[in-house]
Write an enzyme that holds these catalytic residues in place. Structure first.
Site, PDB file in Angstrom:
ATOM      1  N   GLU A   8      -5.735  56.287   6.418  1.00 49.05           N
ATOM      2  CA  GLU A   8      -4.993  56.690   5.216  1.00 49.05           C
ATOM      3  C   GLU A   8      -4.156  55.514   4.749  1.00 49.05           C
ATOM      4  O   GLU A   8      -3.600  54.793   5.577  1.00 49.05           O
ATOM      5  CB  GLU A   8      -4.046  57.854   5.507  1.00 49.05           C
ATOM      6  CG  GLU A   8      -4.706  59.208   5.594  1.00 49.05           C
ATOM      7  CD  GLU A   8      -4.915  59.625   7.035  1.00 49.05           C
ATOM      8  OE1 GLU A   8      -4.171  59.127   7.900  1.00 49.05           O
ATOM      9  OE2 GLU A   8      -5.836  60.412   7.299  1.00 49.05           O
TER      10      GLU A   8
ATOM     11  N   TYR B 225      -9.165  46.766   2.825  1.00 47.20           N
ATOM     12  CA  TYR B 225     -10.111  47.736   3.365  1.00 47.20           C
ATOM     13  C   TYR B 225     -11.395  47.780   2.520  1.00 47.20           C
ATOM     14  O   TYR B 225     -12.500  47.863   3.076  1.00 47.20           O
ATOM     15  CB  TYR B 225      -9.470  49.127   3.450  1.00 47.20           C
ATOM     16  CG  TYR B 225      -8.251  49.160   4.344  1.00 47.20           C
ATOM     17  CD1 TYR B 225      -8.277  48.529   5.588  1.00 47.20           C
ATOM     18  CD2 TYR B 225      -7.076  49.797   3.969  1.00 47.20           C
ATOM     19  CE1 TYR B 225      -7.162  48.543   6.419  1.00 47.20           C
ATOM     20  CE2 TYR B 225      -5.962  49.817   4.797  1.00 47.20           C
ATOM     21  CZ  TYR B 225      -6.015  49.183   6.016  1.00 47.20           C
ATOM     22  OH  TYR B 225      -4.914  49.186   6.836  1.00 47.20           O
TER      23      TYR B 225
HETATM   24  C1  LIG Z   1      -2.126  44.513   3.952  1.00 49.42           C
HETATM   25  C2  LIG Z   1      -1.896  43.368   4.972  1.00 49.42           C
HETATM   26  C3  LIG Z   1      -2.126  43.915   6.362  1.00 49.42           C
HETATM   27  C4  LIG Z   1      -2.896  42.240   4.693  1.00 49.42           C
HETATM   28  O1  LIG Z   1      -2.719  41.233   5.699  1.00 49.42           O
HETATM   29  P1  LIG Z   1      -3.214  39.713   5.472  1.00 49.42           P
HETATM   30  O2  LIG Z   1      -3.301  39.055   6.819  1.00 49.42           O
HETATM   31  O3  LIG Z   1      -2.375  39.079   4.439  1.00 49.42           O
HETATM   32  O4  LIG Z   1      -4.679  39.940   4.882  1.00 49.42           O
HETATM   33  P2  LIG Z   1      -5.884  38.884   4.949  1.00 49.42           P
HETATM   34  O5  LIG Z   1      -5.365  37.508   4.734  1.00 49.42           O
HETATM   35  O6  LIG Z   1      -6.693  39.153   6.168  1.00 49.42           O
HETATM   36  O7  LIG Z   1      -6.705  39.308   3.639  1.00 49.42           O
HETATM   37  C5  LIG Z   1      -8.002  39.889   3.713  1.00 49.42           C
HETATM   38  C6  LIG Z   1      -8.345  40.484   2.351  1.00 49.42           C
HETATM   39  O8  LIG Z   1      -7.441  41.554   2.032  1.00 49.42           O
HETATM   40  C7  LIG Z   1      -7.159  41.553   0.615  1.00 49.42           C
HETATM   41  N1  LIG Z   1      -5.731  41.244   0.406  1.00 49.42           N
HETATM   42  C8  LIG Z   1      -4.826  40.867   1.353  1.00 49.42           C
HETATM   43  N2  LIG Z   1      -3.613  40.722   0.787  1.00 49.42           N
HETATM   44  C9  LIG Z   1      -3.752  41.007  -0.516  1.00 49.42           C
HETATM   45  C10 LIG Z   1      -2.839  41.028  -1.610  1.00 49.42           C
HETATM   46  N3  LIG Z   1      -1.537  40.740  -1.457  1.00 49.42           N
HETATM   47  N4  LIG Z   1      -3.318  41.392  -2.816  1.00 49.42           N
HETATM   48  C11 LIG Z   1      -4.615  41.713  -2.993  1.00 49.42           C
HETATM   49  N5  LIG Z   1      -5.551  41.686  -1.984  1.00 49.42           N
HETATM   50  C12 LIG Z   1      -5.096  41.342  -0.771  1.00 49.42           C
HETATM   51  C13 LIG Z   1      -8.040  40.459   0.020  1.00 49.42           C
HETATM   52  O9  LIG Z   1      -9.297  41.056  -0.295  1.00 49.42           O
HETATM   53  C14 LIG Z   1      -8.192  39.507   1.205  1.00 49.42           C
HETATM   54  O10 LIG Z   1      -9.320  38.690   1.116  1.00 49.42           O
HETATM   55  P3  LIG Z   1      -9.186  37.231   0.410  1.00 49.42           P
HETATM   56  O11 LIG Z   1      -8.052  36.533   1.078  1.00 49.42           O
HETATM   57  O12 LIG Z   1     -10.522  36.624   0.656  1.00 49.42           O
HETATM   58  O13 LIG Z   1      -8.874  37.514  -1.031  1.00 49.42           O
HETATM   59  C15 LIG Z   1      -0.469  42.781   4.830  1.00 49.42           C
HETATM   60  O14 LIG Z   1      -0.208  42.519   3.476  1.00 49.42           O
HETATM   61  C16 LIG Z   1       0.626  43.669   5.406  1.00 49.42           C
HETATM   62  O15 LIG Z   1       0.950  43.593   6.583  1.00 49.42           O
HETATM   63  N6  LIG Z   1       1.210  44.528   4.526  1.00 49.42           N
HETATM   64  C17 LIG Z   1       2.293  45.442   4.973  1.00 49.42           C
HETATM   65  C18 LIG Z   1       1.781  46.482   5.950  1.00 49.42           C
HETATM   66  C19 LIG Z   1       0.656  47.285   5.366  1.00 49.42           C
HETATM   67  O16 LIG Z   1       0.606  47.585   4.182  1.00 49.42           O
HETATM   68  N7  LIG Z   1      -0.289  47.696   6.258  1.00 49.42           N
HETATM   69  C20 LIG Z   1      -1.409  48.527   5.884  1.00 49.42           C
HETATM   70  C21 LIG Z   1      -1.010  49.946   6.089  1.00 49.42           C
HETATM   71  S1  LIG Z   1      -2.388  51.041   5.706  1.00 49.42           S
END
Ligand SMILES: CC(C)(COP(=O)(O)OP(=O)(O)OC[C@H]1O[C@@H](n2cnc3c(N)ncnc32)[C@H](O)[C@@H]1OP(=O)(O)O)[C@@H](O)C(=O)NCCC(=O)NCCS
Length: 166
Positions: free
Chosen positions: A114, A126
């Site tokens: 979710e 995702y």
């Molecule tokens: C969501 C989260 C886990 C992503 O972590 P991250 O290490 O920055 O993500 P990645 O670098 O592995 O990114 C993988 C893909 O996710 C997507 N993505 C990640 N951050 C993004 C952003 N800020 N905006 C849009 N797409 C994003 C992109 O498709 C990305 O691929 P790309 O870099 O080739 O464009 C991070 O922003 C976070 O910890 N957020 C707060 C906690 C949270 O929301 N957790 C999920 C709860 S369901």
């Protein structure tokens, strides 16, 4: 506690989460979620036998974590976050790939999760990894000002013809 600094491509190690990691994990959670899990919730997950994983950088310092459960044919990704200064470096994707690999190894048919509708970064992550919208839970999450926010239920099918999606 200090969170990990910008990794600049430095290597990270993937490790099973233990109680030893929970203080650092909870610190990342605290700055990552509007309604964060408590330390106790992470402890309860480990006690319940759920899988927890951390990515640890030099220091050592935890920079990311994931928690998932496995019940019957379904794996459920319960939580995942990356320290703010370590984001956009592929760490979440690495953790997610590991969760999917583990679920396949356990012969799960699908992985469910979710996510807040407003969480564009997570929804993008995702969707990029092959998850599709399965359903919407109205008012599932608490939100600012006493309001509620919908959850998107997303699914990644691990076996042909399973999982559904929209
Ligand atoms: C969501 C989260 C886990 C992503 O972590 P991250 O290490 O920055 O993500 P990645 O670098 O592995 O990114 C993988 C893909 O996710 C997507 N993505 C990640 N951050 C993004 C952003 N800020 N905006 C849009 N797409 C994003 C992109 O498709 C990305 O691929 P790309 O870099 O080739 O464009 C991070 O922003 C976070 O910890 N957020 C707060 C906690 C949270 O929301 N957790 C999920 C709860 S369901």
């Amino acid at each position: 506690m200090a969170l990990a600094a910008d990794l600049g491509g430095a290597p990270t190690r993937l490790l099973p989460m233990t109680r030893h990691h929970i203080e650092a994990v909870a610190a990342i959670e605290q700055v990552s979620q509007t309604h964060p899990w408590s330390r106790r919730m992470f402890e309860d997950c480990l006690d319940a036998g759920y899988s927890g994983w951390v990515l640890e950088a030099e220091g050592p310092a935890v920079v990311a974590f994931a928690v998932n459960s496995l019940a019957m044919d379904d794996a459920h990704l319960l939580n995942l976050a990356v320290a703010p200064t370590a984001r956009r470096g592929g760490l979440a994707r690495r953790l997610l790939d590991h969760v999917l690999t583990q679920a396949r190894a356990a012969e799960a048919q699908r992985v469910l999760l979710e996510v807040r509708e407003s969480n564009g970064a997570a929804v993008g992550l995702y969707a990029d990894a092959g998850f599709r919208l399965l359903a919407r839970r109205r008012g599932y999450y608490p939100a600012a000002g006493g309001r509620r926010e919908d959850a998107l239920v997303m699914v990644c099918a691990l076996a042909d013809g399973v999982g559904g999606g929209a």
